[in-house]
Scaffold this motif. Structure first.
Motif, PDB file in Angstrom:
ATOM      1  N   LYS A   1       0.821  -1.213   0.000  1.00  9.72           N
ATOM      2  CA  LYS A   1       0.000   0.000   0.000  1.00  9.72           C
ATOM      3  C   LYS A   1       0.856   1.263   0.000  1.00  9.72           C
ATOM      4  O   LYS A   1       0.467   2.280  -0.561  1.00  9.72           O
ATOM      5  CB  LYS A   1      -0.923   0.023   1.222  1.00  9.72           C
ATOM      6  CG  LYS A   1      -2.099  -0.911   1.115  1.00  9.72           C
ATOM      7  CD  LYS A   1      -2.978  -0.811   2.344  1.00  9.72           C
ATOM      8  CE  LYS A   1      -4.106  -1.808   2.294  1.00  9.72           C
ATOM      9  NZ  LYS A   1      -4.952  -1.739   3.500  1.00  9.72           N
ATOM     10  N   LEU A   2       2.024   1.189   0.645  1.00  9.25           N
ATOM     11  CA  LEU A   2       2.932   2.343   0.687  1.00  9.25           C
ATOM     12  C   LEU A   2       3.809   2.445  -0.549  1.00  9.25           C
ATOM     13  O   LEU A   2       4.577   3.386  -0.694  1.00  9.25           O
ATOM     14  CB  LEU A   2       3.840   2.256   1.919  1.00  9.25           C
ATOM     15  CG  LEU A   2       3.205   2.545   3.262  1.00  9.25           C
ATOM     16  CD1 LEU A   2       4.203   2.281   4.379  1.00  9.25           C
ATOM     17  CD2 LEU A   2       2.721   3.978   3.325  1.00  9.25           C
ATOM     18  N   GLY A   3       3.728   1.444  -1.423  1.00  6.05           N
ATOM     19  CA  GLY A   3       4.568   1.431  -2.612  1.00  6.05           C
ATOM     20  C   GLY A   3       5.968   0.919  -2.334  1.00  6.05           C
ATOM     21  O   GLY A   3       6.902   1.190  -3.085  1.00  6.05           O
ATOM     22  N   LEU A   4       6.128   0.187  -1.233  1.00  5.89           N
ATOM     23  CA  LEU A   4       7.436  -0.333  -0.850  1.00  5.89           C
ATOM     24  C   LEU A   4       7.519  -1.849  -0.986  1.00  5.89           C
ATOM     25  O   LEU A   4       8.436  -2.474  -0.450  1.00  5.89           O
ATOM     26  CB  LEU A   4       7.752   0.062   0.603  1.00  5.89           C
ATOM     27  CG  LEU A   4       7.835   1.553   0.893  1.00  5.89           C
ATOM     28  CD1 LEU A   4       7.961   1.806   2.388  1.00  5.89           C
ATOM     29  CD2 LEU A   4       8.986   2.179   0.141  1.00  5.89           C
ATOM     30  N   GLY A   5       6.593  -2.437  -1.702  1.00  2.00           N
ATOM     31  CA  GLY A   5       6.570  -3.887  -1.870  1.00  2.00           C
ATOM     32  C   GLY A   5       7.829  -4.433  -2.507  1.00  2.00           C
ATOM     33  O   GLY A   5       8.293  -5.521  -2.166  1.00  2.00           O
ATOM     34  N   ASP A   6       8.428  -3.655  -3.411  1.00  2.00           N
ATOM     35  CA  ASP A   6       9.645  -4.104  -4.085  1.00  2.00           C
ATOM     36  C   ASP A   6      10.874  -4.055  -3.174  1.00  2.00           C
ATOM     37  O   ASP A   6      11.895  -4.664  -3.467  1.00  2.00           O
ATOM     38  CB  ASP A   6       9.896  -3.272  -5.338  1.00  2.00           C
ATOM     39  CG  ASP A   6      10.035  -1.790  -5.048  1.00  2.00           C
ATOM     40  OD1 ASP A   6       9.417  -1.311  -4.076  1.00  2.00           O
ATOM     41  OD2 ASP A   6      10.754  -1.114  -5.803  1.00  2.00           O
ATOM     42  N   LYS A   7      10.772  -3.346  -2.049  1.00  5.09           N
ATOM     43  CA  LYS A   7      11.886  -3.233  -1.105  1.00  5.09           C
ATOM     44  C   LYS A   7      11.629  -4.024   0.183  1.00  5.09           C
ATOM     45  O   LYS A   7      12.272  -3.802   1.197  1.00  5.09           O
ATOM     46  CB  LYS A   7      12.132  -1.770  -0.778  1.00  5.09           C
ATOM     47  CG  LYS A   7      12.522  -0.994  -2.007  1.00  5.09           C
ATOM     48  CD  LYS A   7      12.737   0.439  -1.721  1.00  5.09           C
ATOM     49  CE  LYS A   7      13.063   1.106  -3.054  1.00  5.09           C
ATOM     50  NZ  LYS A   7      13.317   2.479  -2.961  1.00  5.09           N
ATOM     51  N   GLN A   8      10.677  -4.942   0.120  1.00  3.53           N
ATOM     52  CA  GLN A   8      10.273  -5.694   1.298  1.00  3.53           C
ATOM     53  C   GLN A   8      11.438  -6.471   1.919  1.00  3.53           C
ATOM     54  O   GLN A   8      11.601  -6.463   3.134  1.00  3.53           O
ATOM     55  CB  GLN A   8       9.133  -6.656   0.961  1.00  3.53           C
ATOM     56  CG  GLN A   8       8.686  -7.468   2.160  1.00  3.53           C
ATOM     57  CD  GLN A   8       7.482  -8.329   1.849  1.00  3.53           C
ATOM     58  OE1 GLN A   8       6.761  -8.066   0.899  1.00  3.53           O
ATOM     59  NE2 GLN A   8       7.273  -9.350   2.641  1.00  3.53           N
ATOM     60  N   ASP A   9      12.259  -7.123   1.107  1.00  5.96           N
ATOM     61  CA  ASP A   9      13.375  -7.902   1.647  1.00  5.96           C
ATOM     62  C   ASP A   9      14.346  -7.018   2.412  1.00  5.96           C
ATOM     63  O   ASP A   9      14.802  -7.377   3.501  1.00  5.96           O
ATOM     64  CB  ASP A   9      14.112  -8.644   0.527  1.00  5.96           C
ATOM     65  CG  ASP A   9      13.267  -9.748  -0.080  1.00  5.96           C
ATOM     66  OD1 ASP A   9      12.344 -10.245   0.599  1.00  5.96           O
ATOM     67  OD2 ASP A   9      13.530 -10.123  -1.243  1.00  5.96           O
ATOM     68  N   GLN A  10      14.652  -5.862   1.859  1.00  2.17           N
ATOM     69  CA  GLN A  10      15.573  -4.930   2.506  1.00  2.17           C
ATOM     70  C   GLN A  10      14.980  -4.410   3.820  1.00  2.17           C
ATOM     71  O   GLN A  10      15.666  -4.354   4.845  1.00  2.17           O
ATOM     72  CB  GLN A  10      15.857  -3.762   1.563  1.00  2.17           C
ATOM     73  CG  GLN A  10      16.788  -2.726   2.120  1.00  2.17           C
ATOM     74  CD  GLN A  10      16.964  -1.541   1.176  1.00  2.17           C
ATOM     75  OE1 GLN A  10      16.355  -1.488   0.118  1.00  2.17           O
ATOM     76  NE2 GLN A  10      17.785  -0.596   1.568  1.00  2.17           N
ATOM     77  N   ILE A  11      13.717  -4.054   3.817  1.00  2.00           N
ATOM     78  CA  ILE A  11      13.055  -3.536   5.013  1.00  2.00           C
ATOM     79  C   ILE A  11      12.960  -4.619   6.078  1.00  2.00           C
ATOM     80  O   ILE A  11      13.217  -4.363   7.260  1.00  2.00           O
ATOM     81  CB  ILE A  11      11.666  -2.963   4.664  1.00  2.00           C
ATOM     82  CG1 ILE A  11      11.829  -1.714   3.793  1.00  2.00           C
ATOM     83  CG2 ILE A  11      10.862  -2.641   5.923  1.00  2.00           C
ATOM     84  CD1 ILE A  11      10.545  -1.191   3.194  1.00  2.00           C
ATOM     85  N   MET A  12      12.612  -5.836   5.689  1.00  2.00           N
ATOM     86  CA  MET A  12      12.494  -6.922   6.668  1.00  2.00           C
ATOM     87  C   MET A  12      13.849  -7.275   7.276  1.00  2.00           C
ATOM     88  O   MET A  12      13.929  -7.642   8.440  1.00  2.00           O
ATOM     89  CB  MET A  12      11.839  -8.155   6.032  1.00  2.00           C
ATOM     90  CG  MET A  12      10.362  -7.962   5.745  1.00  2.00           C
ATOM     91  SD  MET A  12       9.400  -7.317   7.139  1.00  2.00           S
ATOM     92  CE  MET A  12       9.582  -8.637   8.328  1.00  2.00           C
ATOM     93  N   HIS A  13      14.913  -7.152   6.520  1.00  4.27           N
ATOM     94  CA  HIS A  13      16.251  -7.383   7.066  1.00  4.27           C
ATOM     95  C   HIS A  13      16.539  -6.360   8.174  1.00  4.27           C
ATOM     96  O   HIS A  13      17.053  -6.707   9.234  1.00  4.27           O
ATOM     97  CB  HIS A  13      17.304  -7.296   5.963  1.00  4.27           C
ATOM     98  CG  HIS A  13      18.693  -7.461   6.462  1.00  4.27           C
ATOM     99  ND1 HIS A  13      19.195  -8.668   6.891  1.00  4.27           N
ATOM    100  CD2 HIS A  13      19.694  -6.566   6.629  1.00  4.27           C
ATOM    101  CE1 HIS A  13      20.432  -8.507   7.296  1.00  4.27           C
ATOM    102  NE2 HIS A  13      20.762  -7.240   7.142  1.00  4.27           N
ATOM    103  N   ILE A  14      16.183  -5.102   7.928  1.00  2.00           N
ATOM    104  CA  ILE A  14      16.368  -4.052   8.928  1.00  2.00           C
ATOM    105  C   ILE A  14      15.506  -4.329  10.156  1.00  2.00           C
ATOM    106  O   ILE A  14      15.969  -4.220  11.297  1.00  2.00           O
ATOM    107  CB  ILE A  14      16.047  -2.667   8.326  1.00  2.00           C
ATOM    108  CG1 ILE A  14      17.064  -2.325   7.245  1.00  2.00           C
ATOM    109  CG2 ILE A  14      16.000  -1.588   9.406  1.00  2.00           C
ATOM    110  CD1 ILE A  14      16.685  -1.142   6.382  1.00  2.00           C
ATOM    111  N   ILE A  15      14.250  -4.700   9.943  1.00  4.36           N
ATOM    112  CA  ILE A  15      13.330  -4.976  11.053  1.00  4.36           C
ATOM    113  C   ILE A  15      13.838  -6.130  11.904  1.00  4.36           C
ATOM    114  O   ILE A  15      13.821  -6.061  13.139  1.00  4.36           O
ATOM    115  CB  ILE A  15      11.911  -5.277  10.522  1.00  4.36           C
ATOM    116  CG1 ILE A  15      11.291  -4.005   9.965  1.00  4.36           C
ATOM    117  CG2 ILE A  15      11.028  -5.880  11.609  1.00  4.36           C
ATOM    118  CD1 ILE A  15      10.004  -4.215   9.197  1.00  4.36           C
TER     119      ILE A  15
END
Length: 67
Positions: free
Chosen positions: A40-54
């Motif tokens: 929804k935020l338009g960050l679906g393509d960066k999900q792997d990178q964000i989840m690594h940070i989380i």
């Protein structure tokens, strides 16, 4: 954008908050189910990178997310 990882208690799971520069809540989702919120935020393509940070982020720490 800022990211905060919130520790759940008892039956309440761990959550993540994504907030903008004014600290307005953009997304609030379970750590194990980020798909729809990030899309929804338009960050679906960066999900792997964000989840690594989380996954490496300690609970309760506000971190600036630069992607």
């Amino acid at each position: 954008m800022y990211i905060i990882k919130v520790k759940g208690i008892a039956k309440i799971p761990d959550y993540v908050q994504l907030r903008d520069e004014k600290f307005t809540l953009l997304a609030y989702f379970r750590v194990d189910r980020p798909d729809k919120s990030l899309d929804k935020l338009g960050l679906g393509d960066k999900q792997d990178q964000i989840m690594h940070i989380i996954n490496n982020l300690p609970f309760g720490q506000v971190t600036k997310l630069e992607i």
